[in-house]
Design a protein around this motif. Structure first.
Motif: not given
Length: 89
Positions: A15-23, A37-41, A49-51
């Motif tokens: 939770v709260n990990a910063r990620c990038t959408i790759v596919s 994006v950021v992982v909410a749950k 996720i949210y922006n």
């Protein structure tokens, strides 16, 4: 979280990990690739996720700063296999 959720590279998500959408799951959503994006749950192989944007404020008529837009309020469910953890950002 019952089992560990892993991103496309095998890194554990949290939770709260910063990620990038790759596919994406369908060609119509190809504009989402590269979005930060950021992982909410997390639930199994799904992530909410949210922006990854700051909260925007505005000044109301009384001169007080109030929230104009909070990106955490708009969430999308996506498979964790479509995410890549952003490390050192």
């Amino acid at each position: 979280m019952d089992s560990e959720s892993l991103d496309v590279d095998g890194n554990p998500l949290y939770v709260n990990a910063r990620c990038t959408i790759v596919s994406v799951w369908h060609q119509a959503f190809s504009g989402y690739i590269g979005k930060k994006v950021v992982v909410a749950k997390l639930r199994g192989e799904s992530a909410w996720i949210y922006n990854d944007q700051p909260i925007r404020y505005r000044t109301n008529r009384k001169g007080r700063d109030v929230v104009d837009h909070d990106p955490k309020t708009i969430q999308t469910v996506i498979g964790v296999a479509h995410l890549r953890l952003r490390i050192n950002e």
